[in-house]
Design a protein around this motif. Structure first.
Motif, short mmCIF file in Angstrom:
data_model
loop_
_atom_site.label_atom_id
_atom_site.label_comp_id
_atom_site.label_asym_id
_atom_site.label_seq_id
_atom_site.Cartn_x
_atom_site.Cartn_y
_atom_site.Cartn_z
N LYS A 3 13.79 23.59 27.71
CA LYS A 3 14.26 24.80 28.36
C LYS A 3 14.57 25.80 27.26
O LYS A 3 15.38 25.53 26.38
N ILE A 5 15.75 29.49 25.69
CA ILE A 5 16.52 30.72 25.80
C ILE A 5 16.03 31.64 24.70
O ILE A 5 15.36 31.20 23.76
N TYR A 6 16.34 32.92 24.81
CA TYR A 6 15.69 33.91 23.96
C TYR A 6 16.69 34.85 23.30
O TYR A 6 17.70 35.24 23.88
N SER A 38 19.49 35.31 26.08
CA SER A 38 19.13 35.58 27.47
C SER A 38 18.22 34.47 27.96
O SER A 38 17.47 33.89 27.18
N THR A 39 18.28 34.24 29.27
CA THR A 39 17.30 33.35 29.89
C THR A 39 16.03 34.16 30.14
O THR A 39 16.02 35.40 30.00
N GLU A 40 14.99 33.50 30.55
CA GLU A 40 13.73 34.21 30.83
C GLU A 40 13.95 35.30 31.87
O GLU A 40 13.46 36.42 31.72
N GLN A 42 16.57 37.02 32.49
CA GLN A 42 17.47 38.08 32.01
C GLN A 42 16.86 38.92 30.90
O GLN A 42 17.38 39.99 30.56
N GLU A 64 17.32 25.14 24.04
CA GLU A 64 18.76 25.08 24.25
C GLU A 64 19.32 23.67 24.12
O GLU A 64 20.48 23.50 23.76
N TYR A 73 27.42 28.78 28.78
CA TYR A 73 26.99 29.81 29.73
C TYR A 73 28.25 30.48 30.26
O TYR A 73 29.12 29.81 30.81
N GLN A 80 26.22 37.50 36.08
CA GLN A 80 25.30 36.40 35.76
C GLN A 80 25.82 35.57 34.59
O GLN A 80 26.40 36.11 33.66
N PHE A 82 25.29 34.05 31.17
CA PHE A 82 24.42 34.24 30.01
C PHE A 82 24.71 33.16 28.98
O PHE A 82 25.87 32.76 28.81
N PRO A 83 23.69 32.72 28.24
CA PRO A 83 23.92 31.74 27.18
C PRO A 83 24.50 32.40 25.93
O PRO A 83 23.97 33.39 25.44
#
Length: 115
Positions: A3, A5-6, A38-40, A42, A64, A73, A80, A82-83
């Motif tokens: 998974k 995250i960005y 951010s997640t994909e 977001q 992650e 998170y 929302q 966020f990571p």
């Protein structure tokens, strides 16, 4: 499958992280006490809100699962989760780094996000 995250990052700052062997964050991360991700879903909103019109950026994809308990998170923009990473980012967690160019319309052109 990992998974991801960005992190959107100025290219020069990322090149410095590669020289240092670790990413300690951008100025906003230092001010907030954690590294913003951010997640994909977001990602585009993050680019529009915080990086509008900025060129010379890279998109960093991070697994992650490698980050352990330092990744939390937390509720942020729009309610929302966020990571947020409460530790330096070890480059061993990075799956890929790709350019994030601006298109002719001034919006970022995202690369394929698959690993």
């Amino acid at each position: 499958m990992a998974k991801l995250i960005y992190k959107i990052c100025p290219a020069a700052l990322w090149r410095q992280a590669e020289r240092d062997g670790v990413f300690t964050g951008a100025p906003i991360d230092h001010a907030d006490g954690f590294i913003h991700f951010s997640t994909e879903g977001q990602l585009r909103g993050t680019a529009e809100k915080h990086f509008a019109g900025q060129g010379d950026l890279v998109l960093v994809a991070v697994d992650e699962a490698v980050l352990g308990e330092a990744l939390k998170y937390e509720i942020s923009r729009g309610g929302q989760p966020f990571p947020h990473l409460y530790a330096p980012l070890a480059l061993s967690a990075v799956r890929w780094v790709r350019p994030l160019p601006l298109g002719h319309d001034g919006r970022h052109r995202f690369p394929p996000l698959a690993a």
